[in-house]
Every structure is written in structure tokens, then in C-alpha cells.
Design a protein around this motif. Sequence first.
Motif, PDB file in Angstrom:
ATOM      1  N   GLY A 140      -3.150  10.405   3.206  1.00 39.85           N
ATOM      2  CA  GLY A 140      -2.560   9.419   2.308  1.00 39.85           C
ATOM      3  C   GLY A 140      -1.051   9.521   2.249  1.00 39.85           C
ATOM      4  N   ALA A 141      -0.532  10.764   2.248  1.00 35.88           N
ATOM      5  CA  ALA A 141       0.923  10.950   2.205  1.00 35.88           C
ATOM      6  C   ALA A 141       1.580  10.454   3.483  1.00 35.88           C
ATOM      7  CB  ALA A 141       1.243  12.428   1.986  1.00 35.88           C
ATOM      8  N   ILE A 142       0.931  10.672   4.618  1.00 38.33           N
ATOM      9  CA  ILE A 142       1.512  10.253   5.896  1.00 38.33           C
ATOM     10  C   ILE A 142       1.543   8.733   6.015  1.00 38.33           C
ATOM     11  CG2 ILE A 142       1.207  10.300   8.407  1.00 38.33           C
ATOM     12  CD1 ILE A 142      -0.094  13.073   8.022  1.00 38.33           C
ATOM     13  N   LEU A 143       0.454   8.083   5.587  1.00 41.02           N
ATOM     14  CA  LEU A 143       0.333   6.631   5.758  1.00 41.02           C
ATOM     15  C   LEU A 143       0.731   5.838   4.520  1.00 41.02           C
ATOM     16  CD1 LEU A 143      -3.059   6.385   7.702  1.00 41.02           C
ATOM     17  CD2 LEU A 143      -0.750   6.158   8.635  1.00 41.02           C
ATOM     18  N   GLY A 144       1.048   6.523   3.402  1.00 44.47           N
ATOM     19  CA  GLY A 144       1.324   5.810   2.168  1.00 44.47           C
ATOM     20  C   GLY A 144       0.095   5.080   1.657  1.00 44.47           C
ATOM     21  N   LEU A 145      -1.065   5.731   1.789  1.00 47.71           N
ATOM     22  CA  LEU A 145      -2.348   5.100   1.488  1.00 47.71           C
ATOM     23  C   LEU A 145      -3.001   5.828   0.317  1.00 47.71           C
ATOM     24  CD1 LEU A 145      -3.917   2.760   2.837  1.00 47.71           C
ATOM     25  CD2 LEU A 145      -5.141   4.471   4.179  1.00 47.71           C
ATOM     26  N   GLU A 204      -8.417   6.588  -2.458  1.00 45.34           N
ATOM     27  CA  GLU A 204      -9.668   5.831  -2.480  1.00 45.34           C
ATOM     28  C   GLU A 204      -9.845   4.939  -1.254  1.00 45.34           C
ATOM     29  OE1 GLU A 204      -6.776   3.661  -5.336  1.00 45.34           O
ATOM     30  OE2 GLU A 204      -7.336   5.735  -4.846  1.00 45.34           O
ATOM     31  N   ARG A 205      -8.815   4.835  -0.438  1.00 44.90           N
ATOM     32  CA  ARG A 205      -8.913   4.076   0.809  1.00 44.90           C
ATOM     33  C   ARG A 205      -9.145   4.983   2.020  1.00 44.90           C
ATOM     34  NH1 ARG A 205      -7.169  -1.268   0.573  1.00 44.90           N
ATOM     35  NH2 ARG A 205      -6.380  -1.909  -1.468  1.00 44.90           N
ATOM     36  N   ILE A 206      -9.402   6.258   1.755  1.00 39.17           N
ATOM     37  CA  ILE A 206      -9.593   7.236   2.836  1.00 39.17           C
ATOM     38  C   ILE A 206     -10.936   7.920   2.658  1.00 39.17           C
ATOM     39  CG2 ILE A 206      -8.669   9.318   3.939  1.00 39.17           C
ATOM     40  CD1 ILE A 206      -5.945   8.527   2.585  1.00 39.17           C
ATOM     41  N   THR A 230       0.799  -1.224   0.000  1.00 40.57           N
ATOM     42  CA  THR A 230       0.000   0.000   0.000  1.00 40.57           C
ATOM     43  C   THR A 230       0.832   1.275   0.000  1.00 40.57           C
ATOM     44  OG1 THR A 230      -0.128  -0.025   2.423  1.00 40.57           O
ATOM     45  CG2 THR A 230      -1.882  -1.143   1.208  1.00 40.57           C
ATOM     46  N   ARG A 231       2.163   1.158  -0.062  1.00 40.66           N
ATOM     47  CA  ARG A 231       2.965   2.379   0.000  1.00 40.66           C
ATOM     48  C   ARG A 231       4.279   2.209  -0.747  1.00 40.66           C
ATOM     49  NH1 ARG A 231       4.654   2.591   6.372  1.00 40.66           N
ATOM     50  NH2 ARG A 231       5.030   0.373   6.653  1.00 40.66           N
ATOM     51  N   PRO A 232       4.984   3.311  -1.004  1.00 40.77           N
ATOM     52  CA  PRO A 232       6.231   3.221  -1.764  1.00 40.77           C
ATOM     53  C   PRO A 232       7.273   2.357  -1.061  1.00 40.77           C
ATOM     54  CG  PRO A 232       5.452   5.486  -1.675  1.00 40.77           C
ATOM     55  CD  PRO A 232       4.604   4.697  -0.718  1.00 40.77           C
ATOM     56  N   LEU A 233       8.131   1.746  -1.867  1.00 35.47           N
ATOM     57  CA  LEU A 233       9.178   0.861  -1.359  1.00 35.47           C
ATOM     58  C   LEU A 233      10.002   1.537  -0.266  1.00 35.47           C
ATOM     59  CD1 LEU A 233      10.935  -1.710  -1.623  1.00 35.47           C
ATOM     60  CD2 LEU A 233      12.125  -0.591  -3.520  1.00 35.47           C
ATOM     61  N   VAL A 286      -2.148  -0.856   6.479  1.00 35.41           N
ATOM     62  CA  VAL A 286      -3.443  -0.216   6.698  1.00 35.41           C
ATOM     63  C   VAL A 286      -4.320  -0.513   5.494  1.00 35.41           C
ATOM     64  CG1 VAL A 286      -4.643   1.964   7.106  1.00 35.41           C
ATOM     65  CG2 VAL A 286      -2.356   1.602   8.051  1.00 35.41           C
ATOM     66  N   GLY A 287      -5.531  -1.033   5.738  1.00 30.88           N
ATOM     67  CA  GLY A 287      -6.442  -1.346   4.638  1.00 30.88           C
ATOM     68  C   GLY A 287      -7.228  -0.138   4.189  1.00 30.88           C
ATOM     69  N   ASN A 288      -7.982   0.463   5.097  1.00 30.96           N
ATOM     70  CA  ASN A 288      -8.719   1.681   4.789  1.00 30.96           C
ATOM     71  C   ASN A 288      -9.046   2.412   6.071  1.00 30.96           C
ATOM     72  OD1 ASN A 288     -10.926  -0.298   5.480  1.00 30.96           O
ATOM     73  ND2 ASN A 288     -12.183   1.517   5.108  1.00 30.96           N
ATOM     74  N   VAL A 289      -9.396   3.692   5.955  1.00 29.68           N
ATOM     75  CA  VAL A 289      -9.793   4.480   7.120  1.00 29.68           C
ATOM     76  C   VAL A 289     -11.080   5.227   6.783  1.00 29.68           C
ATOM     77  CG1 VAL A 289      -7.407   4.730   7.872  1.00 29.68           C
ATOM     78  CG2 VAL A 289      -8.428   6.541   6.496  1.00 29.68           C
ATOM     79  N   ASP A 290     -11.930   5.393   7.796  1.00 30.17           N
ATOM     80  CA  ASP A 290     -13.216   6.068   7.627  1.00 30.17           C
ATOM     81  C   ASP A 290     -13.376   7.041   8.794  1.00 30.17           C
ATOM     82  OD1 ASP A 290     -15.745   6.819   6.911  1.00 30.17           O
ATOM     83  OD2 ASP A 290     -16.715   4.943   7.486  1.00 30.17           O
ATOM     84  N   ILE A 291     -13.488   8.319   8.482  1.00 28.83           N
ATOM     85  CA  ILE A 291     -13.467   9.373   9.501  1.00 28.83           C
ATOM     86  C   ILE A 291     -14.737  10.205   9.416  1.00 28.83           C
ATOM     87  CG2 ILE A 291     -12.236  11.442  10.296  1.00 28.83           C
ATOM     88  CD1 ILE A 291      -9.771  10.105   8.704  1.00 28.83           C
ATOM     89  N   THR A 292     -15.322  10.523  10.570  1.00 26.80           N
ATOM     90  CA  THR A 292     -16.456  11.437  10.639  1.00 26.80           C
ATOM     91  C   THR A 292     -16.094  12.615  11.530  1.00 26.80           C
ATOM     92  OG1 THR A 292     -18.051   9.633  10.360  1.00 26.80           O
ATOM     93  CG2 THR A 292     -18.888  11.705  11.263  1.00 26.80           C
ATOM     94  N   ILE A 293     -16.258  13.818  11.011  1.00 27.93           N
ATOM     95  CA  ILE A 293     -16.013  15.040  11.769  1.00 27.93           C
ATOM     96  C   ILE A 293     -17.356  15.603  12.214  1.00 27.93           C
ATOM     97  CG2 ILE A 293     -15.019  17.361  11.718  1.00 27.93           C
ATOM     98  CD1 ILE A 293     -13.265  16.343   9.343  1.00 27.93           C
TER      99      ILE A 293
END
Length: 397
Positions: A355-360, A363-365, A33-36, A329-336
Amino acid sequence: MTSTPIVAALIVAAGRGTRAGHGLPKQYRHVGTRPLIAHSVAIFADHPAVSTVRVVIEPADSDIYHRSVPASAALGAPVAGGATRQASVRAGLEALAAEAPDLVLIHDAARPFVSHAIIDRALAALGDPAVLAAVPGTPVVDTVKSVDADETVTGTPARAALRAIQTPQAFRFLPLLDAHRQAAAAVDFVATDDAAVMEWAGHAVRVFAGDPANVKLTYAQDFAAAERLMTGHAAMNDVRIGQGYDVHAFCPGDHVWLGGVRIDHDCGVLAHSDGDVVLHALTDALLGAISDGDIGSHFPPSDPQWRDASSDLFLAHAGARIAALGGQVGNVDITIVAEAPKVGPHRDAMRARIGAILGLAPERIAIKATTSEKMGFIGRREGLAALAVATVRLPGE
């Protein structure tokens, strides 16, 4: 009383990796799910004995590097590499000189399966003060032949005396820096690893047990095999779910942080760090998925070093804890939950930052927003909250 040595890690990532194909430098290609490069950086940054991590990069890759590697408290600024691996390592060592570490670990970014166990063995190998250099090696199982320019066999070395050498290679810092400086002044000396530099300088090099899984990705087929190892259902079928919640009261100010994005607002939030409820809730969700405490246990509000800290560090730390277990990390779902500010205009920027922080991948956020229909403290515009759910895959039977 013997003091604990200061350990730095230097990750070499300035090459082009053309044999891997694809066009993009191989260290920035995604594996799992993220760069090498993010895999190796996370393992070293999260190791308790490593105080500093520096990455040597091609200067032209600065933008993609910063998009690929999450921020971390242990991660220093990238170092501009040279024309050869040897020159790149020397540049990294010179950059570390101001920090004066006692020991340094040199690792190739193209080995994403490095583990805390092999780092532990590398450091243990330097436990004897007389040892200046130690490298991981595995027994050679294939028969090895030396050949001439016509591919005619000229000899068959005994396998018992051979080792296939890996990274991280461990050194006492000052002797390695001195050896590299001497080698840079030499004519026609080119080394393929740092142990060879130490050997050339007249130092003995110890070999400790490597790890057959600690493979280097060089060719396109290596990436395909690594992808299967990291994402195959047989190897990553321990699926966990974590949830997190955070709330902060408003206070005088002119902005709030949400999802790693600064948003202008008619007030701020009362918090020890930057008060980003989105990243705090998500950090707790990730830590909860691996049963690894909560944000307060890793970053106590009583510790002054975290005052006004960017919550990016907290989320990157949680991601590194998962990576250290070999997980993803598979996916994250956030409610504000807030009456204001409006989330919609900033949703995509938040997804990109997370996505940049987790390498995700974006579409998984998922980021959603709602109000409390003017009820309670949120309805009275006294504060805001966030809830997060995350799935994590870990290696399983």
C-alpha cells in the motif's frame, strides 16, 4: 557533438497548505487513490529525461512523507525546507549542487495534473543556449483589475499582455542557484516563484505554453474538483485487468523477501534481485494491465545495476507508469504458493508495504496463501511462487 543535458527535478512540498482545510498538510491528503504529493513525484520520476528527483519537505513531516511517496530509482533523499518557499527552493538547489545538473525543473507538489507533455515543453524551451529560464503560462481569460487597500479599482491591464504562470518552471541550474544565493542575502526581497528570482537577478524569462488542466490545488473546493477528475466514472472508465506470475528456487540462506517484507527462513532464494516473488508477480500484473511489457523488459537481469536490488523499486516503477497515463490502480489480489515459510503472521505487514509503495488503501490489497499439497517442486520445498491479478483504471471516453 552536443551531449545530453543532465536534468534534475525539484518538487516543493514544505508548506502547510492551511487554506485547503482538513488539518493535514495538503500535499499529504489523498486525491484519488494516493496522496497528492505522490502524483507529481511519480510523473517526474518516470520521465526519461529526468535523472534525479528531490523533494523539499518540512522536517517534521518526514514520517508521513516516507509513507506517502513510493521509492524510485530516480528519487533522492528528501531535503529539509525553510521558512518560506524561496528558502525551501534554495535549500533544494544547494542539495542538488553536488550532483551538478545542467538543468533543473521546479514544481509545486500541489499540481498533481502535471504531464510528460508539459515537461517536454519545459525542456524544449531551454533548447536555445541563450535561454536561462522558461516558465509555462496560459492566457488570462478573465478581465483583471488592480485595486487599492479599499478594494477600489486602480487600473485594468490589457489581457493580451498577461499570462497565468504555472510550474514546472525550467532553468539552467547554475544561474538559478546563483540568483537564489544573491536573493538570500538581499533585504526585504520575497518572491512567489523562481522566475521572479531570476527576473530580480536581471535575467530574461521566456514563457512557453502551459496547460489549463495543470491546476494548483489550494482550497477545499479544489480538492473536490480534483477528486472528481481522478475518480469520476466518466473520466476513468477504461478498466484493465493484468495478471502476473513469478517463481524462485530456494538456495542456501537465512531469509526470503515476500511482499516487501524480510522473513526469516532456513534458506534464501536464487535470484538476480532480492527475489521477492510477490512484488515481481504484482509488477508484471500492473505492467500487463497497461500493455507495457514485463519486469524483464524494464529491469533486465543482464544489467548489473539490478543485482540484489530491492523489488520495491520495480513495483514503484510500474505504479509510476500507470500514473504517467493518468491511471489508477483499483485493487490487487495475490496468492502465494509455498510449503514454507508461513505467510499468515506477515500478511498485514505485506499489505501495508504494498500500500505504501502504490499509494493504495489496505482494503484494496488481498494476500492469500496456499500449499501445493506436497506435490511438485514446491511440495518438495525446492522453491516458492506467487500469482497476482490487478485492476487498473485509465482515462477513457
